[in-house]
Enzyme design. Structure first.
Site, mmCIF file in Angstrom:
data_model
loop_
_atom_site.group_PDB
_atom_site.id
_atom_site.type_symbol
_atom_site.label_atom_id
_atom_site.label_comp_id
_atom_site.label_asym_id
_atom_site.label_seq_id
_atom_site.Cartn_x
_atom_site.Cartn_y
_atom_site.Cartn_z
ATOM 1 N N CYS A 88 -0.686 7.111 -14.314
ATOM 2 C CA CYS A 88 -0.047 8.104 -15.088
ATOM 3 C C CYS A 88 -1.160 9.035 -15.508
ATOM 4 O O CYS A 88 -2.037 8.730 -15.884
ATOM 5 C CB CYS A 88 0.989 7.729 -16.365
ATOM 6 S SG CYS A 88 2.071 6.699 -15.709
ATOM 7 N N ARG A 136 -3.114 13.843 -8.749
ATOM 8 C CA ARG A 136 -2.933 12.229 -8.619
ATOM 9 C C ARG A 136 -1.735 11.800 -8.297
ATOM 10 O O ARG A 136 -1.371 10.703 -8.151
ATOM 11 C CB ARG A 136 -3.162 11.943 -10.110
ATOM 12 C CG ARG A 136 -4.346 12.305 -10.753
ATOM 13 C CD ARG A 136 -4.430 12.320 -12.100
ATOM 14 N NE ARG A 136 -3.587 11.160 -12.734
ATOM 15 C CZ ARG A 136 -4.285 10.054 -13.195
ATOM 16 N NH1 ARG A 136 -5.678 9.959 -13.319
ATOM 17 N NH2 ARG A 136 -3.574 9.078 -13.629
ATOM 18 N N TRP A 158 3.939 8.023 -13.011
ATOM 19 C CA TRP A 158 3.865 7.614 -11.926
ATOM 20 C C TRP A 158 4.535 5.922 -11.933
ATOM 21 O O TRP A 158 3.868 5.182 -12.425
ATOM 22 C CB TRP A 158 2.750 7.555 -11.144
ATOM 23 C CG TRP A 158 2.829 7.520 -9.715
ATOM 24 C CD1 TRP A 158 2.753 8.267 -8.748
ATOM 25 C CD2 TRP A 158 2.514 6.357 -8.889
ATOM 26 N NE1 TRP A 158 2.743 7.879 -7.528
ATOM 27 C CE2 TRP A 158 2.508 6.428 -7.654
ATOM 28 C CE3 TRP A 158 2.265 4.818 -9.304
ATOM 29 C CZ2 TRP A 158 2.526 5.425 -6.593
ATOM 30 C CZ3 TRP A 158 2.119 3.992 -8.287
ATOM 31 C CH2 TRP A 158 2.178 4.193 -6.871
ATOM 32 N N ASN A 164 -0.328 4.982 -20.347
ATOM 33 C CA ASN A 164 -0.720 4.931 -18.870
ATOM 34 C C ASN A 164 -1.086 3.321 -18.743
ATOM 35 O O ASN A 164 -1.863 2.907 -19.523
ATOM 36 C CB ASN A 164 -2.061 5.715 -18.699
ATOM 37 C CG ASN A 164 -2.369 5.615 -17.143
ATOM 38 O OD1 ASN A 164 -2.131 4.998 -16.279
ATOM 39 N ND2 ASN A 164 -3.685 6.255 -17.000
ATOM 40 N N GLY A 165 -0.396 2.572 -17.746
ATOM 41 C CA GLY A 165 -1.048 1.258 -17.657
ATOM 42 C C GLY A 165 0.400 0.459 -17.973
ATOM 43 O O GLY A 165 1.316 0.745 -17.643
ATOM 44 N N GLU A 199 -8.924 -4.946 10.042
ATOM 45 C CA GLU A 199 -8.921 -3.760 9.110
ATOM 46 C C GLU A 199 -10.015 -2.941 9.109
ATOM 47 O O GLU A 199 -10.254 -1.758 9.085
ATOM 48 C CB GLU A 199 -8.586 -4.267 7.916
ATOM 49 C CG GLU A 199 -8.407 -3.371 6.575
ATOM 50 C CD GLU A 199 -7.592 -2.380 6.653
ATOM 51 O OE1 GLU A 199 -6.686 -2.219 7.806
ATOM 52 O OE2 GLU A 199 -7.797 -1.249 6.059
ATOM 53 N N LYS A 253 -10.597 0.872 10.006
ATOM 54 C CA LYS A 253 -11.126 1.972 8.990
ATOM 55 C C LYS A 253 -12.182 2.573 9.750
ATOM 56 O O LYS A 253 -12.438 3.843 9.352
ATOM 57 C CB LYS A 253 -11.550 1.277 7.775
ATOM 58 C CG LYS A 253 -10.868 0.389 6.692
ATOM 59 C CD LYS A 253 -10.146 1.730 5.786
ATOM 60 C CE LYS A 253 -8.911 2.187 6.343
ATOM 61 N NZ LYS A 253 -7.829 1.306 6.158
ATOM 62 N N GLU A 310 -10.645 5.292 12.267
ATOM 63 C CA GLU A 310 -9.864 6.123 11.722
ATOM 64 C C GLU A 310 -10.473 7.248 11.101
ATOM 65 O O GLU A 310 -10.201 8.609 10.995
ATOM 66 C CB GLU A 310 -8.577 5.790 11.072
ATOM 67 C CG GLU A 310 -8.771 5.059 9.964
ATOM 68 C CD GLU A 310 -7.817 4.789 8.870
ATOM 69 O OE1 GLU A 310 -6.651 5.445 9.075
ATOM 70 O OE2 GLU A 310 -7.779 3.610 8.044
ATOM 71 N N HIS A 353 -12.812 -14.499 26.547
ATOM 72 C CA HIS A 353 -11.670 -14.325 27.550
ATOM 73 C C HIS A 353 -11.659 -13.125 28.037
ATOM 74 O O HIS A 353 -10.713 -12.515 28.673
ATOM 75 C CB HIS A 353 -10.340 -14.912 26.850
ATOM 76 C CG HIS A 353 -10.356 -16.278 26.506
ATOM 77 N ND1 HIS A 353 -10.413 -17.462 27.150
ATOM 78 C CD2 HIS A 353 -10.351 -16.813 25.282
ATOM 79 C CE1 HIS A 353 -10.379 -18.550 26.713
ATOM 80 N NE2 HIS A 353 -10.329 -18.132 25.429
ATOM 81 N N LYS A 364 -0.585 10.649 5.868
ATOM 82 C CA LYS A 364 -0.542 9.612 4.890
ATOM 83 C C LYS A 364 0.791 8.809 4.950
ATOM 84 O O LYS A 364 0.930 7.545 4.577
ATOM 85 C CB LYS A 364 -0.920 10.154 3.668
ATOM 86 C CG LYS A 364 -0.719 8.984 2.270
ATOM 87 C CD LYS A 364 -2.053 8.367 2.264
ATOM 88 C CE LYS A 364 -2.258 7.300 1.181
ATOM 89 N NZ LYS A 364 -3.126 6.418 1.635
HETATM 90 C C1 F6R Z 1 -4.646 3.235 7.568
HETATM 91 C C2 F6R Z 1 -3.394 3.716 7.258
HETATM 92 C C3 F6R Z 1 -2.265 3.370 8.100
HETATM 93 C C4 F6R Z 1 -1.011 2.879 7.408
HETATM 94 C C5 F6R Z 1 0.277 2.846 7.976
HETATM 95 C C6 F6R Z 1 1.433 2.374 7.408
HETATM 96 O O1 F6R Z 1 -5.581 3.361 6.770
HETATM 97 O O2 F6R Z 1 -3.386 4.153 6.178
HETATM 98 O O3 F6R Z 1 -2.463 2.622 9.251
HETATM 99 O O4 F6R Z 1 -1.291 1.793 6.965
HETATM 100 O O5 F6R Z 1 0.654 4.226 8.406
HETATM 101 O O6 F6R Z 1 1.919 3.072 6.347
HETATM 102 P P1 F6R Z 1 2.681 2.282 4.995
HETATM 103 O O7 F6R Z 1 1.948 1.351 4.583
HETATM 104 O O8 F6R Z 1 3.030 3.682 4.149
HETATM 105 O O9 F6R Z 1 3.935 1.989 5.709
#
Ligand code: F6R
Length: 608
Positions: free
Chosen positions: A2, A27, A75, A101-102, A482, A486, A489, A505, A603
């Site tokens: 928040c 935010r 939020w 906030n918190g 992961e 990272k 991407e 393999h 996102k």
């Molecule tokens: C990678 C990334 C994506 C999401 C994927 C699922 O950094 O952000 O691979 O993890 O699109 O997104 P959510 O978790 O919102 O279902």
């Protein structure tokens, strides 16, 4: 999380609060509100939705003459994102207003006592208890009452409080969540973030944890929780707006990587009861149903799928239940065998990913019980699940998931231990040991972040490296996956995540000088095997980087070692992934990439 802004001074307060709230919009929030003190009477205006909606309400109903006030963007963490739960909140007598906030971890107990004493609550929030607690201390000056509240409330919180009868003063308090004072000339500000007051002043006063601050137009008084006066630590803000939004970091992604200790602590808050029991009150599924479950399915996409991979190890190891994991977009099409004894866990930070939603809908149609794990309160996943476990990472703006991932790992470990507890699959002593270790994670992640510059230095040699492998076994395998995701991407280089034992393999054919192979070797029961797989990569000319625990003897295998604090096997997934986030970040930024908005990515993915 928040956003907070408060003002005392000669200006019409609304002209400070509304632009201040707009500066916090980036935010993310779901509702907003203001409280205005005009000559001893209070007006509270709040609204679910955008700041523009609140502005309409303020234009219609806001008193022009108010000079003291507080504003908030919410939020949601406790209670739905609606107007009733929007801040500010008031006491029964409409004398006290509070923004927060918190998370107040013991709010349920505090509320129960207040209700017993005859208080009526208007919202489902933890915040409202603060207003009613202060109402009980009507004879005390506001700052004294806030100090008493801080001594009763557990958890990380920042508060700003105003009282009708003290029209020229705001009282703020901080523990864990951010709060700063902006010092002006004949006016002062309180805010969660510097951008909220930057257009008025560049002088700020730091509020440390467990401090209470009173601001009046010409005075700032800082005390500890006993009321002892504390010196003011005043600084000049050199940042422009853009830098201030990012808390001084170059990008949102880096800021979010560094927010992980706090996000993890928030995700654990109130969910562990002494001496070591997991308490997930929000999982409103009958324990009998959870005891009847005979199989678990975890569905997710992308980074969240890597949390699902770790969840499989955790649930199988601790709750002794068979677990299948699926990339959500594949789940329905393989005609999985589901029934009312199947527990389906959907993980999605946004809670809006259409593939995950479709998988969860499919499971419910087969009569299965669904738990959603999401970072967004009242997201579609939350609404469509039988129960929801929220990660509490706060809004994530960078497209690449970082703090939402580590909080998913923590949430899934809590869930694995909770299932073990409910089903009696693990003895209480063993659960106690694990949860005590979980509570150490925020400090351990902090320790990893303190060495971020070492990771940066390491990566400088690999800016133009085109081929990377990330390898691990058992709990280290999702971490490796992961790390590879990272890097691809945000840096746009080829990076493969593989189970270390699977390389021989086929993929080992790709290893040659110039390829960087990152091995994650924190899981003690497979570490020797991972190390011998890494030897195989080294023998073929790969450059070997190992992520290993402090004190482990791995130097002979590796060209470079990145150390993380030692901890139990599965819990190290959380600390081990952090240097890999940093590695991807530094390679990508050295390559000149826009890490906050990588090409071709969104996102939230709402198409199949
Ligand atoms: C990678 C990334 C994506 C999401 C994927 C699922 O950094 O952000 O691979 O993890 O699109 O997104 P959510 O978790 O919102 O279902």
């Amino acid at each position: 999380m928040c956003g907070i802004v408060g003002y005392v001074g000669p200006k019409p307060v609304i002209d400070v609060l509304m632009p201040g709230l707009a500066r916090l919009e980036y935010r993310g929030y779901d509702s907003a509100g203001v409280a205005l003190n005009h000559g001893g009477s209070l007006t509270v205006l709040k609204q679910a939705g955008r700041i523009a909606d609140l502005q309409g309400l303020v234009d219609r109903e806001g008193p022009a003459e108010a000079h003291t006030g507080i504003g908030h963007t919410r939020w949601a963490t406790h209670g739905a994102p609606n107007t009733g739960n929007a801040h500010p909140h008031m006491d029964c007598r409409r004398d006290v207003v509070v923004v927060h906030n918190g998370i107040i971890e013991n709010w349920v107990d505090l509320k129960a006592k207040l209700v017993e004493n005859g208080h009526d609550f208007d919202s489902d929030t933890d915040t409202e208890v603060v207003a009613h607690l202060i109402e009980e201390m009507a004879d005390l000056p506001l700052a004294d009452a806030v100090r008493k509240v801080m001594n009763q409330a557990d958890g990380a919180l920042a508060l700003v409080v105003m009282r009708k009868s003290e029209p020229d003063v705001l009282v703020g308090a901080r523990r864990g969540s951010p709060l700063v004072v902006g010092r002006g000339k004949g006016e002062n500000f309180l805010a969660s973030d510097i951008p909220a007051f930057l257009e008025h002043t560049r002088h700020m006063v730091i509020v440390e944890d467990d401090r209470v601050v009173e601001i009046r137009p010409d005075e700032i008084v800082l005390t500890d929780l006993e009321g002892n006066s504390m010196p003011l630590d005043e600084r000049m803000v050199e940042w422009d707006f853009e830098a201030a939004e990012k808390g001084g970091f170059d990008t949102f992604m880096l800021k979010e990587i560094f927010e992980q200790p706090h996000a993890i602590a928030d995700t654990l808050a109130g969910r562990i009861e002494s001496p070591g029991r997991v308490v997930l009150d929000e999982l409103t599924i009958d324990s009998e149903i959870l005891r009847e479950v005979d199989k678990v399915f975890v569905v997710a996409c992308g980074t969240s799928y890597h949390a699902a991979m770790m969840a499989k190890y955790a649930i199988e190891r601790w709750a002794r239940l068979p677990v299948e994991i699926d990339i959500a977009s594949e789940f329905r099409y393989r005609d999985p065998v589901l029934d009312h004894r199947s527990l389906v866990i959907g993980i999605s930070q946004s809670g809006e990913t259409i593939d995950t939603l479709a998988a969860v809908r499919y499971a419910r149609a087969q009569g299965s019980v669904v738990i959603g794990v999401s970072n967004v309160v009242e997201s579609a996943l939350a609404r469509e699940s039988d129960a929801v476990l929220y990660t509490r990472a706060g809004p994530e703006i960078g497209v690449a998931a970082t703090k939402t991932f580590t909080t998913q790992l923590v949430a899934m470990q809590l869930l694995g231990l909770y299932l073990a507890q409910v089903r009696g699959a693990l003895d209480p002593g063993a659960i106690e040991l694990q949860v005590k270790e979980l509570l150490r994670l925020p400090d351990q992640v902090e320790a990893v972040l303190a060495r971020a510059d070492d990771v940066k230095e390491l990566t400088s040699a690999w800016v133009d490296t085109r081929d990377w492998f990330f390898l691990g076994r058992s709990g280290d395998f999702p971490v490796a996956m992961e790390g590879a995701l990272k890097l691809k991407e945000i840096a746009y280089v080829r990076a493969e995540g593989y189970a270390a034992g699977e390389m021989k393999h086929g993929p080992i054919a790709l290893i040659e000088p110039g390829v960087v192979v990152v091995g994650v070797a924190t899981d003690s029961h497979v570490q020797a095997k991972t190390l011998s797989n890494m030897e195989e990569m080294k023998a073929r000319g790969g450059t070997i980087v190992l992520v290993a625990e402090e004190g482990d003897d791995v130097g002979h295998v590796a060209d470079h070692v990145i150390r993380v604090p030692s901890g139990p096997d599965l819990l190290c997934t959380v600390t081990a992934v952090v240097p890999l986030q940093l590695l991807a970040y530094y390679v990508a930024t050295a390559r000149g990439m826009d890490v906050d908005k990588p090409r071709n990515l969104a996102k939230t993915v709402t198409v199949e």
